[in-house]
Design an enzyme around this catalytic site. Sequence first.
Site, short mmCIF file in Angstrom:
data_model
loop_
_atom_site.label_atom_id
_atom_site.label_comp_id
_atom_site.label_asym_id
_atom_site.label_seq_id
_atom_site.Cartn_x
_atom_site.Cartn_y
_atom_site.Cartn_z
N ASP A 150 0.84 -1.19 0.00
CA ASP A 150 0.00 0.00 0.00
C ASP A 150 0.88 1.24 0.00
O ASP A 150 2.00 1.23 0.51
CB ASP A 150 -0.89 0.03 1.25
CG ASP A 150 -2.07 -0.93 1.14
OD1 ASP A 150 -2.52 -1.16 0.02
OD2 ASP A 150 -2.50 -1.45 2.18
N LYS A 151 0.33 2.31 -0.57
CA LYS A 151 1.05 3.60 -0.54
C LYS A 151 0.77 4.34 0.75
O LYS A 151 1.68 4.63 1.53
CB LYS A 151 0.66 4.47 -1.73
CG LYS A 151 1.33 5.86 -1.71
CD LYS A 151 0.88 6.72 -2.88
CE LYS A 151 -0.54 7.22 -2.72
NZ LYS A 151 -0.66 8.24 -1.62
#
Length: 859
Positions: A335-336
């Site tokens: 995930d960012k």
Amino acid sequence: MSTTQPASRNRSDNSPDLEREELDVVFQQLQTSPQGLTSTEAASRLAQYGRNELEDHQLSDLQKFLRYFWGPIPWMIEAAALLSALIGHWPDFGIIMGLLIYNAGSGFWQERKASNALAALKAGMAPRARVLRNGQFASIDAAEVVPGDIIRIKLGEVLAADVRFIAGDYISIDQAALTGESLPVSKKVGDSGYSGSIARKGEMTAVVIGTGNKTFFGRTASLVAAAGTEASHSQKAVGQIGDFLIFLSMSLAFVLMGVEFYRQVVLRDDWHLEELVNILRMVLVLLIASIPVAMPTVITVTNALGALALSRKKAIVSRLEAIEELAGVDILCSDKTGTLTKNQLSLGEPILFATTDPQEVIRGGALASKRDDDDPIDLAVIAGLQQPDILDQYQLQKFVPFDPVSKRTEATLTDSQGTSWKFTKGAPQVIIELCHLDPDTQHRGEQSVLDLASRGMRALGVAQSSDDGKSWTFLGILSLLDPPRDDSQETIRRAQEHGLGVKMITGDDVAIGSEICRQLGMGTHLQPASDLFTKEMDMSHLPESITACVERADGFGRVFPEHKYGIVKALQDRGHVVAMTGDGVNDAPALKQADCGVAVSGATDAARAAADLILTEPGLSTIVDAIDEARKIFERIINYVLFRVTMTLDIMFVVVLSTIIFGFSPLTPVMIVFLALLDDVPIMTIAYDNTLLPPKPVRWNMRRLLLISSFMGLLSIVQTFGLLLIGEEWITNPDWMARISLNHDQLQTIIFLQLVAGGHLLLFVMRSRGAFFMPPWPALPLFSAIVGTQILAVLMCGFGWFVTPIHWKLIGLVWLYMLAWMVLLDLVKQVIYRKISNHENGRPPWYKRFLHSRSAGRK
């Protein structure tokens, strides 16, 4: 936006659907009212419905303990114990059963400690809920909420159960983790809300209609948790090793029985039942010698201690086998937001239009925000003010919150002179249209937005009005960016050095993701997930063109939860071992499918239930640290397996060859038992051993493992049988060696000493890929355990404890013999590894992927 709808609540055909019925029917069905429940009623319902938490269908402690008595290797140990009982050798029976129980108890205890660590983590994450009990609102453990309770939900709180809203003006809840909806959903009186959703704005009161596994949250999690999973790679590998050793030992046992039956029964006319009993005893010796008694325990203990080490790095292992999966990961889909970035919006330099003062634009945006709100955009804008107290000069008259239709906020305020103002902020195209700019200014504004997007920044337009919104002045554009975490760039670099590919997964636009990737030194070739995966596509059977695109991409933008499963499956189809991060209920299928699912900090219970690894702190560095630690743990297990298979081959063949060729067993049953004790019990300290960090992902390769151990086993057989031949020659010609007499009983003691001491010297050889005397050196617990074992073995042989004593000079000669062989075995080992490495490095990538997919399998 996902159109995922909650599954129908489990109910009979005649019972009302509490999600859709009128509130009066809901209150009647639940036998409650807006005044809530009394403590007595709540306690009764808690006993009836159970606690408001996901049911964890774990095995009981007794079942977990009994598992250690089931399987190929325990069966062999139990067969040996039964055989001892049948022929009346009760001391052997007692010692063998003691070993079996010790192995089971040790493995069970270590696994229990790891499970307790996870339980303690979950207890520390227990949420709270404000419930109306006895006419007053009180904060209680969310697990004690029951159907019919009246609860109050306000900004930032998590819904503790499925509810129907019964009072209040407005609430906006984020249920993306459950339904995949990308934007918060506004709720009003009569609407339903789902357990696990987060209140983003407003405050309302609700009646609880479902708890625990009866919630939408719980039903989804239960479906994922109930999904069948294959045995782990580690379990398969241990099973294959056990099958190999069992097949070999049974084959040798039949050969031995056949030869001895022919000698003792067929060739003799005066044979007695005692001969058959002696044959069974010899088979018993072989079976005990051939069983890697401690293998399951050593692997369990090593994994359990590794799990505790990972917990100190803020990574909780939900199942011990996940460590082996984690060690083989070569692609991490991360995930960012919150993992690679801080999840804290920061304000960039404003782009000015109708003003020359950047602070005026920020002030306008701050006045169009709500200070007591928890909205991250509002907080970032207000934080950009150099003088926050300037907001105190304005009196708020009316505030219109952001909604998906208008795409802007609006505040009506009065300044200190009594002048009325309106300020608005929102989507730049909406604000630009609101201000009716001239074509050139409009073009400049639109181009500025595009420029910010290309740099990975969000844009907010800001405008003000002094005539009650009849005309608006475009002040400028605010730029917002969720900056990378301070440690992300270094972590990415370290991951790449260790052979780990990191692919970004973000729901943001590709441009924003690409900019973050550029700043972190990652590849900037991001694919929009919605362009790759369509609704009609079968994620379990993706076309090769799609899997190839997924493999080539450096990351993915505009990702919805349902896309994550497809990304994992595509990469696995290309032969990769994949770790996937996630935090929501809809992430659970992807976490389950991944070779190692990682629930990030703050993940829902459903995501944690589906994940193999649970992080308690944000950031990618925790995952990379966990992968590094898992690789070291895996190396310790491989070192032990190589040693154990090699030693087992040595003992089996020496016992059979000696019996067939010389007519006597080189080891007595007592020696066999002590050999197991002195070899296997101290070897459990290998779980603490030092090891180099493998530079690349490591996986089970049975062909390579059995090739190395078989070759080294052959040399070990030559070593032991060579000493046996020397002993036989010594017995035949007693005057040719130092005038020290030797008989067969003493020769058995010599072979016993060689197998005990030589076995541990072999471990020093097998634990290193280079020369045995080079770092990393053995850890103190392992070294101390082995030294203590050798001292005990020497004293046993010198003073005749449980064995026939031999001369101290003989003990010294045996040690010189073993040290010489240790050097020879180490040189051969280095040559084997060098040949294998050169052979594998010369193969094309597609063939390596083929081998990996065959040896690793899929979860």
